[in-house]
Design an enzyme around this catalytic site. Sequence first.
Site, mmCIF file in Angstrom:
data_model
loop_
_atom_site.group_PDB
_atom_site.id
_atom_site.type_symbol
_atom_site.label_atom_id
_atom_site.label_comp_id
_atom_site.label_asym_id
_atom_site.label_seq_id
_atom_site.Cartn_x
_atom_site.Cartn_y
_atom_site.Cartn_z
ATOM 1 N N ASP A 11 -3.701 11.065 -11.378
ATOM 2 C CA ASP A 11 -3.777 10.006 -10.383
ATOM 3 C C ASP A 11 -5.092 10.247 -9.635
ATOM 4 O O ASP A 11 -5.679 11.332 -9.727
ATOM 5 C CB ASP A 11 -2.563 10.149 -9.437
ATOM 6 C CG ASP A 11 -2.738 9.381 -8.142
ATOM 7 O OD1 ASP A 11 -2.965 8.161 -8.213
ATOM 8 O OD2 ASP A 11 -2.679 10.018 -7.078
ATOM 9 N N ASP A 13 -6.192 8.562 -5.983
ATOM 10 C CA ASP A 13 -6.143 8.621 -4.510
ATOM 11 C C ASP A 13 -5.057 9.583 -4.040
ATOM 12 O O ASP A 13 -3.890 9.382 -4.319
ATOM 13 C CB ASP A 13 -5.916 7.215 -3.953
ATOM 14 C CG ASP A 13 -7.072 6.285 -4.310
ATOM 15 O OD1 ASP A 13 -6.842 5.383 -5.134
ATOM 16 O OD2 ASP A 13 -8.180 6.519 -3.826
ATOM 17 N N GLU A 57 -2.326 -5.977 -2.480
ATOM 18 C CA GLU A 57 -0.881 -6.061 -2.187
ATOM 19 C C GLU A 57 -0.588 -5.540 -0.785
ATOM 20 O O GLU A 57 0.274 -6.050 -0.074
ATOM 21 C CB GLU A 57 -0.091 -5.259 -3.233
ATOM 22 C CG GLU A 57 -0.180 -5.806 -4.651
ATOM 23 C CD GLU A 57 -1.475 -5.463 -5.383
ATOM 24 O OE1 GLU A 57 -1.619 -5.856 -6.545
ATOM 25 O OE2 GLU A 57 -2.370 -4.806 -4.766
ATOM 26 N N ARG A 58 -1.363 -4.528 -0.352
ATOM 27 C CA ARG A 58 -1.169 -3.949 0.990
ATOM 28 C C ARG A 58 -1.572 -4.967 2.064
ATOM 29 O O ARG A 58 -0.895 -5.118 3.080
ATOM 30 C CB ARG A 58 -2.012 -2.670 1.100
ATOM 31 C CG ARG A 58 -1.698 -1.765 2.260
ATOM 32 C CD ARG A 58 -2.348 -0.391 2.090
ATOM 33 N NE ARG A 58 -1.888 0.226 0.867
ATOM 34 C CZ ARG A 58 -2.673 0.929 0.033
ATOM 35 N NH1 ARG A 58 -3.962 1.089 0.289
ATOM 36 N NH2 ARG A 58 -2.179 1.460 -1.055
HETATM 37 C C1 XBP Z 1 -3.678 4.476 -4.292
HETATM 38 C C2 XBP Z 1 -3.583 3.047 -3.964
HETATM 39 C C3 XBP Z 1 -4.842 2.226 -3.957
HETATM 40 C C4 XBP Z 1 -5.735 2.624 -2.784
HETATM 41 C C5 XBP Z 1 -6.645 1.507 -2.382
HETATM 42 O O1 XBP Z 1 -3.910 4.537 -5.667
HETATM 43 O O2 XBP Z 1 -2.498 2.555 -3.750
HETATM 44 O O3 XBP Z 1 -4.438 0.888 -3.813
HETATM 45 O O4 XBP Z 1 -4.909 2.889 -1.653
HETATM 46 O O5 XBP Z 1 -7.416 1.111 -3.504
HETATM 47 P P1 XBP Z 1 -3.448 5.848 -6.568
HETATM 48 P P2 XBP Z 1 -7.632 -0.469 -3.757
HETATM 49 O O6 XBP Z 1 -2.745 6.834 -5.658
HETATM 50 O O7 XBP Z 1 -2.551 5.273 -7.640
HETATM 51 O O8 XBP Z 1 -4.743 6.410 -7.093
HETATM 52 O O9 XBP Z 1 -7.928 -1.088 -2.427
HETATM 53 O O10 XBP Z 1 -8.799 -0.540 -4.717
HETATM 54 O O11 XBP Z 1 -6.334 -0.924 -4.349
HETATM 55 MG MG MG Z 2 -2.128 8.681 -5.309
#
Ligand code: XBP
Ligand code: MG
Length: 251
Positions: A11, A13, A57-58
């Site tokens: 993953d 983030d 989506e957020r």
């Molecule tokens: C984490 C997420 C991402 C980021 C924001 O992704 O939910 O949406 O928060 O990125 P993961 P975007 O933990 O699956 O890596 O604004 O580009 O969506």
């Molecule tokens: Mg993550």
Amino acid sequence: MTNRLQGLIFDVDGTLANTERDGHRVAFNRAFEEAGLDWHWSVEFYGELLTISGGKERLKYFLRQYSPEFKPEGNLADFIAHLHQLKTKHYLNLLRSGTIQLRPGTKRLIKEARQAGINLAIATTSSLPNVIALLEKYLDLDWFEVIAAGDIVAAKKPAPDIYRYVIQKLKLPANNILVLEDSDNGLEAAIAAGLKTIVTVNNYTADQNFSQAALVVSDLGEPEQPCRIIQGDFSAGYLNIANLSSIINGG
Ligand code: XBP
Ligand code: MG
């Protein structure tokens, strides 16, 4: 029958790097300011919004839950898409400025995996430009067989779609693949795709439910900077290919 570690899916983030608090959150706030909106997502409030994977989506969830009276010019989907483009621009600037660093042990483990001939992949809800910028800055895009990001699948984590996509592209048995994640959404997605998962927690996810994880640690650890064991039968100070190979066999 023993399972042989053939693939590692990371993953992004919260796992490869702590990108949320000082990266994505700040980028959202700079986008709101640029768009002339008086919204500001505090560190604490953003933690609540992180239950929703995906930046677009957020935003939609935030509007529906906290600003239902807000009416954008034009249609909502276009408004959100434009705001998210501004946010991604600010996030990429933050990333390029060096604000965000890789988490402990990530580069070491990735290099060990490459030396051991283990296939590497990315499965992230984050947008592809964000992922490419992080991998280009600190790692090497060519090290990853598969980079699955953002809208490449219709349903984002906790849906298993992105992990099912990566398994199919890796062409490896799910039993020979381990996942590195940081959140309950990510763990749920990986488990639903039939993948054993190790969780490295962070400030936003430390109190989440990881009962289905094979192991929960503070981070991947380094020989001179041991990780903290939070859940699971593990005594080494850092994760390496040898102990991951043992974990994939339930060791
Ligand atoms: C984490 C997420 C991402 C980021 C924001 O992704 O939910 O949406 O928060 O990125 P993961 P975007 O933990 O699956 O890596 O604004 O580009 O969506
Ligand atoms: Mg993550």
